[in-house]
Motif scaffolding. Structure first.
Motif, PDB file in Angstrom:
ATOM      1  N   GLY A 159       0.806  -1.205   0.000  1.00 27.07           N
ATOM      2  CA  GLY A 159       0.000   0.000   0.000  1.00 27.07           C
ATOM      3  C   GLY A 159       0.843   1.261   0.000  1.00 27.07           C
ATOM      4  O   GLY A 159       2.065   1.229   0.146  1.00 27.07           O
ATOM      5  N   LEU A 160       0.152   2.394  -0.164  1.00 25.56           N
ATOM      6  CA  LEU A 160       0.819   3.690  -0.260  1.00 25.56           C
ATOM      7  C   LEU A 160       0.135   4.676   0.674  1.00 25.56           C
ATOM      8  O   LEU A 160      -1.091   4.787   0.688  1.00 25.56           O
ATOM      9  N   LEU A 161       0.939   5.379   1.467  1.00 22.82           N
ATOM     10  CA  LEU A 161       0.472   6.501   2.265  1.00 22.82           C
ATOM     11  C   LEU A 161       0.929   7.776   1.585  1.00 22.82           C
ATOM     12  O   LEU A 161       2.125   7.938   1.298  1.00 22.82           O
ATOM     13  N   VAL A 162      -0.006   8.671   1.307  1.00 21.62           N
ATOM     14  CA  VAL A 162       0.321   9.959   0.696  1.00 21.62           C
ATOM     15  C   VAL A 162      -0.096  11.046   1.672  1.00 21.62           C
ATOM     16  O   VAL A 162      -1.283  11.189   1.976  1.00 21.62           O
ATOM     17  N   GLU A 163       0.882  11.790   2.185  1.00 19.00           N
ATOM     18  CA  GLU A 163       0.628  12.799   3.207  1.00 19.00           C
ATOM     19  C   GLU A 163       1.228  14.119   2.777  1.00 19.00           C
ATOM     20  O   GLU A 163       2.414  14.198   2.446  1.00 19.00           O
ATOM     21  N   GLY A 164       0.414  15.170   2.763  1.00 21.78           N
ATOM     22  CA  GLY A 164       0.932  16.458   2.321  1.00 21.78           C
ATOM     23  C   GLY A 164      -0.022  17.598   2.585  1.00 21.78           C
ATOM     24  O   GLY A 164      -1.034  17.455   3.278  1.00 21.78           O
ATOM     25  N   THR A 165       0.305  18.735   1.997  1.00 25.29           N
ATOM     26  CA  THR A 165      -0.406  19.982   2.259  1.00 25.29           C
ATOM     27  C   THR A 165      -0.603  20.735   0.962  1.00 25.29           C
ATOM     28  O   THR A 165       0.258  20.723   0.081  1.00 25.29           O
ATOM     29  N   CYS A 166      -1.751  21.421   0.858  1.00 21.93           N
ATOM     30  CA  CYS A 166      -2.001  22.266  -0.305  1.00 21.93           C
ATOM     31  C   CYS A 166      -2.687  23.547   0.132  1.00 21.93           C
ATOM     32  O   CYS A 166      -3.145  23.679   1.272  1.00 21.93           O
ATOM     33  N   ASP A 167      -2.777  24.506  -0.799  1.00 22.90           N
ATOM     34  CA  ASP A 167      -3.510  25.730  -0.487  1.00 22.90           C
ATOM     35  C   ASP A 167      -5.005  25.467  -0.611  1.00 22.90           C
ATOM     36  O   ASP A 167      -5.448  24.374  -0.967  1.00 22.90           O
ATOM     37  N   GLU A 168      -5.809  26.491  -0.321  1.00 21.35           N
ATOM     38  CA  GLU A 168      -7.250  26.292  -0.191  1.00 21.35           C
ATOM     39  C   GLU A 168      -7.937  25.871  -1.480  1.00 21.35           C
ATOM     40  O   GLU A 168      -8.995  25.236  -1.446  1.00 21.35           O
ATOM     41  N   ILE A 169      -7.367  26.228  -2.632  1.00 25.70           N
ATOM     42  CA  ILE A 169      -8.008  25.847  -3.892  1.00 25.70           C
ATOM     43  C   ILE A 169      -7.140  24.903  -4.723  1.00 25.70           C
ATOM     44  O   ILE A 169      -7.399  24.678  -5.905  1.00 25.70           O
ATOM     45  N   GLY A 170      -6.104  24.346  -4.111  1.00 25.28           N
ATOM     46  CA  GLY A 170      -5.340  23.287  -4.757  1.00 25.28           C
ATOM     47  C   GLY A 170      -4.388  23.724  -5.847  1.00 25.28           C
ATOM     48  O   GLY A 170      -4.001  22.911  -6.684  1.00 25.28           O
ATOM     49  N   ARG A 171      -3.946  24.980  -5.827  1.00 21.44           N
ATOM     50  CA  ARG A 171      -2.997  25.431  -6.848  1.00 21.44           C
ATOM     51  C   ARG A 171      -1.572  24.988  -6.540  1.00 21.44           C
ATOM     52  O   ARG A 171      -0.771  24.799  -7.465  1.00 21.44           O
ATOM     53  N   ARG A 172      -1.255  24.858  -5.254  1.00 22.63           N
ATOM     54  CA  ARG A 172       0.100  24.505  -4.847  1.00 22.63           C
ATOM     55  C   ARG A 172       0.029  23.386  -3.816  1.00 22.63           C
ATOM     56  O   ARG A 172      -0.716  23.498  -2.845  1.00 22.63           O
ATOM     57  N   HIS A 173       0.836  22.356  -4.046  1.00 23.57           N
ATOM     58  CA  HIS A 173       0.702  21.153  -3.227  1.00 23.57           C
ATOM     59  C   HIS A 173       2.055  20.463  -3.148  1.00 23.57           C
ATOM     60  O   HIS A 173       2.762  20.354  -4.152  1.00 23.57           O
ATOM     61  N   VAL A 174       2.415  20.003  -1.951  1.00 25.01           N
ATOM     62  CA  VAL A 174       3.633  19.199  -1.767  1.00 25.01           C
ATOM     63  C   VAL A 174       3.258  18.015  -0.891  1.00 25.01           C
ATOM     64  O   VAL A 174       2.599  18.185   0.139  1.00 25.01           O
ATOM     65  N   TRP A 175       3.675  16.812  -1.306  1.00 27.76           N
ATOM     66  CA  TRP A 175       3.340  15.624  -0.516  1.00 27.76           C
ATOM     67  C   TRP A 175       4.491  14.628  -0.487  1.00 27.76           C
ATOM     68  O   TRP A 175       5.353  14.614  -1.364  1.00 27.76           O
ATOM     69  N   VAL A 176       4.463  13.815   0.555  1.00 26.65           N
ATOM     70  CA  VAL A 176       5.407  12.714   0.720  1.00 26.65           C
ATOM     71  C   VAL A 176       4.647  11.422   0.474  1.00 26.65           C
ATOM     72  O   VAL A 176       3.512  11.254   0.945  1.00 26.65           O
ATOM     73  N   ALA A 177       5.250  10.499  -0.264  1.00 31.18           N
ATOM     74  CA  ALA A 177       4.675   9.169  -0.482  1.00 31.18           C
ATOM     75  C   ALA A 177       5.500   8.162   0.300  1.00 31.18           C
ATOM     76  O   ALA A 177       6.739   8.164   0.228  1.00 31.18           O
ATOM     77  N   LEU A 178       4.799   7.306   1.042  1.00 31.42           N
ATOM     78  CA  LEU A 178       5.454   6.314   1.888  1.00 31.42           C
ATOM     79  C   LEU A 178       4.858   4.940   1.617  1.00 31.42           C
ATOM     80  O   LEU A 178       3.646   4.801   1.419  1.00 31.42           O
ATOM     81  N   GLY A 179       5.707   3.925   1.624  1.00 27.86           N
ATOM     82  CA  GLY A 179       5.252   2.550   1.535  1.00 27.86           C
ATOM     83  C   GLY A 179       5.368   1.878   2.885  1.00 27.86           C
ATOM     84  O   GLY A 179       5.768   2.501   3.876  1.00 27.86           O
ATOM     85  N   PRO A 180       5.061   0.597   2.969  1.00 35.11           N
ATOM     86  CA  PRO A 180       5.203  -0.118   4.237  1.00 35.11           C
ATOM     87  C   PRO A 180       6.614  -0.034   4.814  1.00 35.11           C
ATOM     88  O   PRO A 180       6.803  -0.095   6.031  1.00 35.11           O
ATOM     89  N   GLU A 181       7.601   0.143   3.934  1.00 37.56           N
ATOM     90  CA  GLU A 181       9.001   0.159   4.381  1.00 37.56           C
ATOM     91  C   GLU A 181       9.472   1.533   4.834  1.00 37.56           C
ATOM     92  O   GLU A 181      10.509   1.667   5.476  1.00 37.56           O
TER      93      GLU A 181
END
Length: 281
Positions: A159-181
């Motif tokens: 599986g994949l965990l995707v955790e991140g943050t964006c602005d209120e209307i989704g123009r700018r977004h940064v996220w980290v993707a993590l697996g079980p490892e």
């Protein structure tokens, strides 16, 4: 490292009496806010979702309205038609308000970081959830959520965990993707027409990185180099912001482990190996 046992535990309990782990968020949400993250998930994780047969995805902390969970189901089903989505919220009133939107493949549950479903999900999406937590709590949250992911095996990365943050209307977004490892990648995504320079994305760094945008930290060096590459690519601006972004990212590949290619760059994205940006102190 903060241990999972030290995570904040709500006074709330699930219907089965299980303690709910986490705290209530502001719940701010807007339709189409997470489109960049969803499209990236569909493009990069779609094969794993299809391989799972009937994959379960969790929209963790969907907020005061269920729009993001509804949209996630639609986007995942373009690549995995049998995908199911469970919206999980720690605030009981938000779960009650979402229930009328349930349909085949979409349900809502009361819960938190414990992920109150029997299945091991192929995807957990946690967008704008950890902003209110302390940086020292992030590792424990990641550890707990990764432990709930479907395991790797039989040719699957799990599986994949995707955790991140964006602005209120989704123009700018940064996220980290993590697996079980553990952590795998960091993705920067933006509406290119709204961007003055790549370092504008710094304000949307996820909690694990936002306080690390200082000299001596890798993420600061990366954004500095990105701005320099963007400036050097200024002549390409006459062909549009997309061509300038592509040229700047191509320049970055000489010094940073960029893991995607022009197909994703054209979307206003760039994905870098987590190890290159991970905090060093």
């Amino acid at each position: 490292m903060t241990r999972a046992a030290s995570l904040p535990q709500s006074r709330l309990r699930s219907n089965g009496g299980t303690p709910i782990v986490g705290t209530v968020t502001r719940g701010t949400t807007n339709p189409n806010r997470l489109r960049r993250m969803d499209r990236w998930i569909a493009a990069t994780h779609g094969a794993e979702l299809r391989r799972a047969g009937e994959p379960v995805a969790v929209d963790l902390g969907y907020g005061a309205a269920p729009w993001t969970a509804v949209e996630l189901l639609g986007r995942l089903r373009t690549v995995a038609p049998r995908a199911r989505v469970v919206g999980v919220e720690i605030e009981p009133a938000r779960v009650a308000a979402a229930r009328p939107y349930e349909r085949a493949g979409l349900v809502f549950r009361h819960g938190g970081f414990e992920i109150p479903i029997p299945q091991r999900p192929m995807l957990i999406r946690a967008a704008n959830v950890l902003r209110q937590y302390e940086e020292g709590e992030v590792a424990a949250v990641w550890e707990r959520l990764r432990a709930r992911l479907a395991p790797a095996g039989d040719g699957s990365r799990g599986g994949l965990l995707v955790e991140g943050t964006c602005d209120e209307i989704g123009r700018r977004h940064v996220w980290v993707a993590l697996g079980p490892e553990g952590a795998r990648t960091v993705t920067f995504a933006t509406r290119l027409g709204s961007l003055e320079r790549p370092s504008d994305l710094a304000e949307r760094l996820p909690k694990a990185l936002i306080h690390r945008n200082v000299p001596g930290e890798p993420v600061h060096a990366f954004l500095r180099d990105f701005d320099r590459a963007w400036a050097a690519a200024a002549p390409y601006a006459s062909y549009g912001a997309r061509q300038r972004w592509i040229r700047a990212v191509r320049e970055l590949t000489a010094h940073w482990p960029v893991l995607d290619g022009p197909v994703r760059w054209r979307q206003g994205e760039v994905t870098v190996a987590w190890g290159a940006l991970a905090p060093v102190r």
